[in-house]
Design a protein around this motif. Sequence first.
Motif, PDB file in Angstrom:
ATOM      1  N   GLY A   1       0.796  -1.220   0.000  1.00  0.00           N
ATOM      2  CA  GLY A   1       0.000   0.000   0.000  1.00  0.00           C
ATOM      3  C   GLY A   1       0.826   1.265   0.000  1.00  0.00           C
ATOM      4  N   SER A   2       2.102   1.152   0.353  1.00  0.00           N
ATOM      5  CA  SER A   2       2.972   2.331   0.404  1.00  0.00           C
ATOM      6  C   SER A   2       3.578   2.669  -0.955  1.00  0.00           C
ATOM      7  CB  SER A   2       4.110   2.096   1.409  1.00  0.00           C
ATOM      8  OG  SER A   2       3.617   1.983   2.730  1.00  0.00           O
ATOM      9  N   ILE A   3       3.635   1.703  -1.853  1.00  0.00           N
ATOM     10  CA  ILE A   3       4.304   1.911  -3.132  1.00  0.00           C
ATOM     11  C   ILE A   3       3.581   2.970  -3.958  1.00  0.00           C
ATOM     12  CG2 ILE A   3       4.928   0.819  -5.336  1.00  0.00           C
ATOM     13  CD1 ILE A   3       5.377  -1.766  -3.787  1.00  0.00           C
ATOM     14  N   GLY A   4       4.352   3.939  -4.430  1.00  0.00           N
ATOM     15  CA  GLY A   4       3.805   4.973  -5.299  1.00  0.00           C
ATOM     16  C   GLY A   4       3.339   6.220  -4.588  1.00  0.00           C
ATOM     17  N   VAL A   5       3.258   6.193  -3.247  1.00  0.00           N
ATOM     18  CA  VAL A   5       2.774   7.370  -2.515  1.00  0.00           C
ATOM     19  C   VAL A   5       3.820   8.482  -2.522  1.00  0.00           C
ATOM     20  CG1 VAL A   5       2.004   8.246  -0.267  1.00  0.00           C
ATOM     21  CG2 VAL A   5       1.264   5.981  -1.060  1.00  0.00           C
ATOM     22  N   PHE A   6       5.081   8.135  -2.229  1.00  0.00           N
ATOM     23  CA  PHE A   6       6.156   9.122  -2.249  1.00  0.00           C
ATOM     24  C   PHE A   6       6.684   9.370  -3.656  1.00  0.00           C
ATOM     25  CE2 PHE A   6       7.130   7.512   2.239  1.00  0.00           C
ATOM     26  CZ  PHE A   6       6.463   8.554   2.837  1.00  0.00           C
ATOM     27  N   GLY A   7       6.572   8.376  -4.508  1.00  0.00           N
ATOM     28  CA  GLY A   7       7.106   8.478  -5.862  1.00  0.00           C
ATOM     29  C   GLY A   7       6.961   7.145  -6.560  1.00  0.00           C
ATOM     30  N   PRO A   8       7.182   7.101  -7.870  1.00  0.00           N
ATOM     31  CA  PRO A   8       6.969   5.860  -8.626  1.00  0.00           C
ATOM     32  C   PRO A   8       7.936   4.754  -8.247  1.00  0.00           C
ATOM     33  CG  PRO A   8       8.047   7.528  -9.994  1.00  0.00           C
ATOM     34  CD  PRO A   8       7.645   8.212  -8.732  1.00  0.00           C
ATOM     35  N   GLY A   9       7.390   3.574  -7.974  1.00  0.00           N
ATOM     36  CA  GLY A   9       8.207   2.380  -7.825  1.00  0.00           C
ATOM     37  C   GLY A   9       8.761   2.099  -6.448  1.00  0.00           C
TER      38      GLY A   9
ATOM     39  N   PHE B   1      21.144  -0.682  -6.543  1.00  0.00           N
ATOM     40  CA  PHE B   1      20.376   0.566  -6.534  1.00  0.00           C
ATOM     41  C   PHE B   1      19.885   0.966  -7.928  1.00  0.00           C
ATOM     42  CE2 PHE B   1      23.620   0.713  -3.177  1.00  0.00           C
ATOM     43  CZ  PHE B   1      22.809   0.834  -2.054  1.00  0.00           C
ATOM     44  N   PRO B   2      19.163   0.073  -8.606  1.00  0.00           N
ATOM     45  CA  PRO B   2      18.610   0.468  -9.909  1.00  0.00           C
ATOM     46  C   PRO B   2      17.515   1.507  -9.694  1.00  0.00           C
ATOM     47  CG  PRO B   2      17.663  -1.617  -9.225  1.00  0.00           C
ATOM     48  CD  PRO B   2      18.734  -1.292  -8.215  1.00  0.00           C
ATOM     49  N   PRO B   3      17.168   2.297 -10.727  1.00  0.00           N
ATOM     50  CA  PRO B   3      16.077   3.270 -10.594  1.00  0.00           C
ATOM     51  C   PRO B   3      14.796   2.578 -10.134  1.00  0.00           C
ATOM     52  CG  PRO B   3      17.259   3.602 -12.656  1.00  0.00           C
ATOM     53  CD  PRO B   3      17.779   2.324 -12.071  1.00  0.00           C
ATOM     54  N   THR B   4      14.012   3.265  -9.323  1.00  0.00           N
ATOM     55  CA  THR B   4      12.805   2.661  -8.770  1.00  0.00           C
ATOM     56  C   THR B   4      11.769   2.349  -9.843  1.00  0.00           C
ATOM     57  OG1 THR B   4      11.861   4.845  -8.330  1.00  0.00           O
ATOM     58  CG2 THR B   4      13.151   3.828  -6.564  1.00  0.00           C
ATOM     59  N   SER B   5      11.827   3.059 -10.970  1.00  0.00           N
ATOM     60  CA  SER B   5      10.940   2.817 -12.113  1.00  0.00           C
ATOM     61  C   SER B   5      11.549   3.541 -13.304  1.00  0.00           C
ATOM     62  CB  SER B   5       9.518   3.329 -11.828  1.00  0.00           C
ATOM     63  OG  SER B   5       9.529   4.733 -11.709  1.00  0.00           O
ATOM     64  N   GLU B   6      10.874   3.500 -14.417  1.00  0.00           N
ATOM     65  CA  GLU B   6      11.413   4.120 -15.630  1.00  0.00           C
ATOM     66  C   GLU B   6      11.705   5.600 -15.419  1.00  0.00           C
ATOM     67  OE1 GLU B   6      10.207   4.727 -20.333  1.00  0.00           O
ATOM     68  OE2 GLU B   6       9.106   3.301 -19.083  1.00  0.00           O
ATOM     69  N   ASN B   7      10.849   6.288 -14.703  1.00  0.00           N
ATOM     70  CA  ASN B   7      11.053   7.712 -14.439  1.00  0.00           C
ATOM     71  C   ASN B   7      11.287   7.997 -12.960  1.00  0.00           C
ATOM     72  OD1 ASN B   7      10.541   8.580 -17.196  1.00  0.00           O
ATOM     73  ND2 ASN B   7       8.388   8.070 -16.803  1.00  0.00           N
ATOM     74  N   GLY B   8      11.620   6.951 -12.222  1.00  0.00           N
ATOM     75  CA  GLY B   8      11.782   7.098 -10.785  1.00  0.00           C
ATOM     76  C   GLY B   8      13.183   7.517 -10.395  1.00  0.00           C
ATOM     77  N   PRO B   9      13.390   7.867  -9.122  1.00  0.00           N
ATOM     78  CA  PRO B   9      14.707   8.297  -8.633  1.00  0.00           C
ATOM     79  C   PRO B   9      15.666   7.118  -8.449  1.00  0.00           C
ATOM     80  CG  PRO B   9      13.153   8.182  -6.814  1.00  0.00           C
ATOM     81  CD  PRO B   9      12.354   7.908  -8.060  1.00  0.00           C
ATOM     82  N   ILE B  10      16.954   7.438  -8.363  1.00  0.00           N
ATOM     83  CA  ILE B  10      17.942   6.439  -7.963  1.00  0.00           C
ATOM     84  C   ILE B  10      17.867   6.329  -6.446  1.00  0.00           C
ATOM     85  CG2 ILE B  10      20.373   5.805  -7.899  1.00  0.00           C
ATOM     86  CD1 ILE B  10      19.238   5.768 -10.681  1.00  0.00           C
ATOM     87  N   PRO B  11      17.529   5.164  -5.909  1.00  0.00           N
ATOM     88  CA  PRO B  11      17.364   5.050  -4.450  1.00  0.00           C
ATOM     89  C   PRO B  11      18.706   5.129  -3.729  1.00  0.00           C
ATOM     90  CG  PRO B  11      17.163   2.902  -5.479  1.00  0.00           C
ATOM     91  CD  PRO B  11      17.257   3.892  -6.599  1.00  0.00           C
ATOM     92  N   ALA B  12      18.630   5.468  -2.448  1.00  0.00           N
ATOM     93  CA  ALA B  12      19.818   5.506  -1.601  1.00  0.00           C
ATOM     94  C   ALA B  12      19.878   4.309  -0.672  1.00  0.00           C
ATOM     95  CB  ALA B  12      19.841   6.795  -0.779  1.00  0.00           C
ATOM     96  N   GLY B  13      18.801   3.499  -0.650  1.00  0.00           N
ATOM     97  CA  GLY B  13      18.756   2.338   0.220  1.00  0.00           C
ATOM     98  C   GLY B  13      18.204   1.121  -0.495  1.00  0.00           C
ATOM     99  N   ALA B  14      18.629  -0.049  -0.055  1.00  0.00           N
ATOM    100  CA  ALA B  14      18.125  -1.321  -0.580  1.00  0.00           C
ATOM    101  C   ALA B  14      18.035  -2.304   0.582  1.00  0.00           C
ATOM    102  CB  ALA B  14      19.039  -1.871  -1.674  1.00  0.00           C
ATOM    103  N   VAL B  15      17.165  -3.297   0.441  1.00  0.00           N
ATOM    104  CA  VAL B  15      16.970  -4.316   1.470  1.00  0.00           C
ATOM    105  C   VAL B  15      17.313  -5.679   0.875  1.00  0.00           C
ATOM    106  CG1 VAL B  15      15.346  -5.394   3.071  1.00  0.00           C
ATOM    107  CG2 VAL B  15      15.123  -2.955   2.514  1.00  0.00           C
ATOM    108  N   VAL B  16      18.205  -6.400   1.536  1.00  0.00           N
ATOM    109  CA  VAL B  16      18.591  -7.739   1.085  1.00  0.00           C
ATOM    110  C   VAL B  16      18.272  -8.731   2.196  1.00  0.00           C
ATOM    111  CG1 VAL B  16      20.472  -9.246   0.326  1.00  0.00           C
ATOM    112  CG2 VAL B  16      20.446  -6.831  -0.360  1.00  0.00           C
ATOM    113  N   THR B  17      17.541  -9.793   1.840  1.00  0.00           N
ATOM    114  CA  THR B  17      17.249 -10.878   2.785  1.00  0.00           C
ATOM    115  C   THR B  17      18.080 -12.090   2.402  1.00  0.00           C
ATOM    116  OG1 THR B  17      14.971 -10.091   2.972  1.00  0.00           O
ATOM    117  CG2 THR B  17      15.437 -12.285   3.822  1.00  0.00           C
ATOM    118  N   VAL B  18      18.780 -12.650   3.367  1.00  0.00           N
ATOM    119  CA  VAL B  18      19.595 -13.844   3.131  1.00  0.00           C
ATOM    120  C   VAL B  18      18.971 -14.982   3.925  1.00  0.00           C
ATOM    121  CG1 VAL B  18      21.897 -14.853   3.194  1.00  0.00           C
ATOM    122  CG2 VAL B  18      21.627 -12.372   2.890  1.00  0.00           C
TER     123      VAL B  18
END
Length: 521
Positions: A249-257, A359-376
């Motif tokens: 539900g949070s996806i897209g509220v602050f920005g695309p992707g 840190f790929p772009p969040t979407s085609e026109n989205g920002p370059i993120p500064a954070g990522a989450v990795v689950t091992v």
Amino acid sequence: MLDLNTLDGSSWDVVISGTGLAQAILALALSRSGKKILHIDKNDYYGGPEAAFSLQEAEEWVNKVEQVPNSMPFESASISRPTLLDGEKSQLSFARAYTLSLSPQLLFSQSKFLPSLVSSKVYRQLEFQAVGSWWVCRHGADSESDSQSTKLQRVPSSREDVFTDESMSMKSKRSLMKLLRHFLQQGQDGDVEPDQELDQEMLFQEFLQTKYRIPQELFDPLLSLSLSFKSIDKTHSTHALPNIKRHLGSIGVFGPGFGAVLAKWGGGAEFSQAACRACAVGGGIYALGRGIKSVDVISDDSEGEQLHIHLTDDESVKSKYVVGSAWDLPQQIQKERELPYSRLTRAIMVVNSPLDMLFPPTSENGPIPAGAVVTVPSAKGGPPTYLLIHSSDTGECPTSQCIIYGYVLLPADEGRTMLESAVDNLLKSTDANAKIIWSANFTQLGRLEDEKVADNELKGIHDQTFVFPAPELDLAFEDGLIDQVKEVWKAILGSEADESGFLKFDDREGMVDEEEPSENM
């Protein structure tokens, strides 16, 4: 008039001990109440368990954790640096080039914490950055060569992700789409299953298998979206499903992707300091390096019952109320804790690579993120390891480096080994030349998500003392923290409390809340 060189003999409406997030938000909530507020901290820095440090400060903090046991919700801390060969120079930059956060948690657009940042105007002092991709990093035998291999898989969390994921079979895609559609149709009302009664004891794995026939290959990605520290066969649906709903539900509220953000320059420490600045502008007095040794109840005919507070510098003050965390107040005024604390093994690692592929772009026109989450995932069916990766865009490290924050719900020795293995596997799959050039390992004490805090548990042994519980062990900011602060705020203000105005402030006329808290005492 208060003598700024001493606090001895002064009287206050509220004394708040500790500058952790709960205390800082309470100070913010009281900042325009007209109350006389003294906000102290036994440490010489702001933030408590949410503090952020330079390299040198982090090493001093580790020494303090080890030298003064039981003084904070951390233990078993240590620093590790790689051994340098003769003539080899460290790849670390100068100490102030790093800002290492004890609280790098995610902030979702659907978080209850966010509206309070907005309504209180604190958000204006903060800079937010996108948290982009979720990943699962698996390590195991390659079926073709019998060698050990590491595979990094991006977690699909939207219809677009599912459709473009070439690693999933059509059957898996149909099952996952049905589940995602169910979540999105429910909205964000907080109910887990409004159309069918969900067994409170049903485990997440059973829910996926029996209700949606989700194939096992999708268990790890879905567990990662739930942010559960437990393995999927020990995670309850009543905890996992709301978290996945929040994510979707949070996806897209602050920005695309993307649907989550982080606070630049130090995570939770930024929230704490911004809140303390607002209280200072409202007249609150701040004093670092002073804690509370003991508290006595005294009767004063002119002012009624008050608290006599003895400080660690041998001064004393009077106050109507005292508030702090379990680590900032003496045991004599706290109720006995019934349940033991849970322990989460954590690490902060500086890596000599930007790990750009995470840190790929969040979407085609989205920002370059500064954070990522990795689950091992654990190869032995144990709890998963989570890695929050922060790029240099966060301001936490120099360009061409990144910070990895690691978490696993295991005892210290076993947890440290698991974290090192998880990061090693991640680096193999992203940049074979990357190395850890500095790390801090420690254990955090706190509550798991199934241990809620009742309103009556916030009181100490006196009606005028309040004790905030240990922080919830979570990768996202705790929604319940705002509710805890509100209960204490209502108790302090009594009949003056207007719940509709809690943390809702108009702009100050001709003033911007950007002053530093006073530290001149």
